[in-house]
Design a protein around this motif. Structure first.
Motif, PDB file in Angstrom:
ATOM      1  N   MET A  94       0.799  -1.228   0.000  1.00 35.51           N
ATOM      2  CA  MET A  94       0.000   0.000   0.000  1.00 35.51           C
ATOM      3  C   MET A  94       0.833   1.282   0.000  1.00 35.51           C
ATOM      4  O   MET A  94       0.780   2.095  -0.936  1.00 35.51           O
ATOM      5  CB  MET A  94      -0.947  -0.005   1.202  1.00 35.51           C
ATOM      6  N   TYR A  95       1.616   1.495   1.051  1.00 30.15           N
ATOM      7  CA  TYR A  95       2.321   2.761   1.167  1.00 30.15           C
ATOM      8  C   TYR A  95       3.545   2.834   0.267  1.00 30.15           C
ATOM      9  O   TYR A  95       4.029   3.931  -0.038  1.00 30.15           O
ATOM     10  CB  TYR A  95       2.680   3.020   2.631  1.00 30.15           C
ATOM     11  N   ILE A  96       4.047   1.702  -0.172  1.00 33.02           N
ATOM     12  CA  ILE A  96       5.126   1.714  -1.167  1.00 33.02           C
ATOM     13  C   ILE A  96       4.583   2.280  -2.482  1.00 33.02           C
ATOM     14  O   ILE A  96       5.248   3.068  -3.158  1.00 33.02           O
ATOM     15  CB  ILE A  96       5.691   0.295  -1.371  1.00 33.02           C
ATOM     16  N   VAL A  97       3.360   1.860  -2.834  1.00 32.31           N
ATOM     17  CA  VAL A  97       2.732   2.353  -4.061  1.00 32.31           C
ATOM     18  C   VAL A  97       2.511   3.862  -3.981  1.00 32.31           C
ATOM     19  O   VAL A  97       2.827   4.609  -4.917  1.00 32.31           O
ATOM     20  CB  VAL A  97       1.390   1.635  -4.311  1.00 32.31           C
ATOM     21  N   ILE A  98       1.984   4.329  -2.844  1.00 29.73           N
ATOM     22  CA  ILE A  98       1.731   5.772  -2.678  1.00 29.73           C
ATOM     23  C   ILE A  98       3.037   6.557  -2.724  1.00 29.73           C
ATOM     24  O   ILE A  98       3.145   7.582  -3.407  1.00 29.73           O
ATOM     25  CB  ILE A  98       0.987   6.031  -1.351  1.00 29.73           C
ATOM     26  N   ALA A  99       4.060   6.058  -2.017  1.00 24.47           N
ATOM     27  CA  ALA A  99       5.346   6.748  -1.982  1.00 24.47           C
ATOM     28  C   ALA A  99       6.011   6.752  -3.358  1.00 24.47           C
ATOM     29  O   ALA A  99       6.585   7.768  -3.782  1.00 24.47           O
ATOM     30  CB  ALA A  99       6.261   6.077  -0.956  1.00 24.47           C
ATOM     31  N   TYR A 100       5.912   5.623  -4.065  1.00 23.26           N
ATOM     32  CA  TYR A 100       6.544   5.559  -5.389  1.00 23.26           C
ATOM     33  C   TYR A 100       5.841   6.494  -6.375  1.00 23.26           C
ATOM     34  O   TYR A 100       6.497   7.138  -7.200  1.00 23.26           O
ATOM     35  CB  TYR A 100       6.535   4.133  -5.922  1.00 23.26           C
ATOM     36  N   ALA A 101       4.520   6.567  -6.276  1.00 27.02           N
ATOM     37  CA  ALA A 101       3.769   7.484  -7.151  1.00 27.02           C
ATOM     38  C   ALA A 101       4.188   8.922  -6.886  1.00 27.02           C
ATOM     39  O   ALA A 101       4.357   9.723  -7.825  1.00 27.02           O
ATOM     40  CB  ALA A 101       2.275   7.318  -6.928  1.00 27.02           C
ATOM     41  N   ALA A 102       4.378   9.258  -5.600  1.00 28.37           N
ATOM     42  CA  ALA A 102       4.816  10.610  -5.249  1.00 28.37           C
ATOM     43  C   ALA A 102       6.202  10.885  -5.811  1.00 28.37           C
ATOM     44  O   ALA A 102       6.471  11.975  -6.347  1.00 28.37           O
ATOM     45  CB  ALA A 102       4.807  10.788  -3.734  1.00 28.37           C
ATOM     46  N   CYS A 103       7.091   9.889  -5.704  1.00 33.80           N
ATOM     47  CA  CYS A 103       8.450  10.051  -6.250  1.00 33.80           C
ATOM     48  C   CYS A 103       8.411  10.200  -7.768  1.00 33.80           C
ATOM     49  O   CYS A 103       9.170  10.980  -8.348  1.00 33.80           O
ATOM     50  CB  CYS A 103       9.309   8.843  -5.872  1.00 33.80           C
ATOM     51  N   LEU A 104       7.526   9.460  -8.407  1.00 35.36           N
ATOM     52  CA  LEU A 104       7.390   9.532  -9.867  1.00 35.36           C
ATOM     53  C   LEU A 104       6.928  10.927 -10.300  1.00 35.36           C
ATOM     54  O   LEU A 104       7.414  11.478 -11.289  1.00 35.36           O
ATOM     55  CB  LEU A 104       6.391   8.468 -10.335  1.00 35.36           C
TER      56      LEU A 104
END
Length: 292
Positions: A94-104
């Motif tokens: 869950m939060y890996i996806v959110i964090a990666y989207a933010a980094c992207l």
């Protein structure tokens, strides 16, 4: 089918932090997560990352909500514990996806100021949709290297099976149940943390837990635990040991458990550890019958 779908939906909402249908944080968490996964699926160029952080999480959610998936799981994957279906959601980062989207998003921004704004927004989204773990009522200051309650360790050491003995079943009060399996997996229990959480939401039921929780409240506000119902339930579920807190001004047993034949093994801190000779005899007879 609709009923099965709603069960799956409630489990999904709880996984995202929703204690009730009106918990707005769960829906915000879902929106942020799904939006992040869709963004990664559209914008990520690396195929592996696109599948891992974008496509796979969405496929898992859709599959989890399909009634046919739950029917197959209950019928063929885990017949004895259908309530474990929610663990499929553990596959979602869950939060890996959110964090990666933010980094992207930040990597696509040319302005440092905008990147900082996106970073702050991502952190706030995670904070506002989550919960501070230290506010949990089951969090305690570490008392030992195991970081679990010392009284649980002492009780487990007291009742743990000797070499060659069968694993004992013990009924623990709610406040201790969470920690037993963390320390010793050889001690069996009629219910665990999943029932404590699920019972409050009407998902699961266990006679021993029911006997411990369904109390009679006197006019003075004292909670009385029905000792007779408790012993009947623990004997039905073959609990060799019963662990109960000492009586207080707020909560008491209707009768001393020793009046039903149970024996006090020891007292650990504020908890009495009882052994039931009736269950011991029953288990010995069952074992002898199996050998013959």
């Amino acid at each position: 089918m609709y009923g099965i779908f709603m069960e799956c939906y409630v489990a999904l909402r709880q996984y995202f932090g929703g204690e009730s249908a009106g918990d707005i944080r769960a829906y915000l968490n879902m929106i942020v997560f799904i939006a992040s996964a869709i963004f990664i699926m559209i914008k990520e160029k690396d195929r592996v990352k696109k599948i891992l952080f974008g496509i796979m999480p969405l496929v898992i959610i859709v599959g989890f909500l399909l009634p046919i998936t739950r029917i197959i799981y209950v019928g063929h994957v885990d017949k004895d514990s259908p309530e474990t279906y929610y663990r499929i959601l553990w596959l979602i980062p869950m939060y890996i996806v959110i964090a990666y989207a933010a980094c992207l998003i930040m990597m696509k921004m040319k302005s440092d100021a905008i990147r900082r704004v996106v970073m702050v927004a991502a952190v706030l989204a995670i904070m506002l949709t989550g919960k501070l773990v230290y506010t949990n009522r089951y969090m305690y200051k570490a008392e030992n290297i195991y970081h679990i309650r010392q009284d649980v360790i002492d009780i487990c050491e007291l009742i743990k099976p000797a070499e060659g003995e069968d694993n004992p079943r013990a009924a623990f009060p709610e406040e201790l149940t969470w920690y037993v399996r963390q320390y010793d997996t050889h001690i069996l229990m009629p219910y665990g943390a999943d029932i404590i959480e699920g019972e409050a939401k009407g998902m699961y039921w266990d006679p021993v837990y029911d006997a411990m929780k369904n109390v009679e409240v006197t006019s003075e506000g004292v909670e009385i635990v029905d000792a007779n119902a408790l012993v009947d339930a623990t004997r039905e579920e073959e609990c060799r040991y019963v662990i109960m807190p000492e009586d207080t001004e707020k909560r008491k047993l209707s009768k001393d458990l020793t009046t039903f034949g149970l024996k006090i093994v020891d007292k650990v801190d504020k908890f009495y550890v009882y052994e039931d000779p009736v269950v011991v005899e029953k288990l010995e007879e069952k074992k002898a019958a199996e050998k013959s």
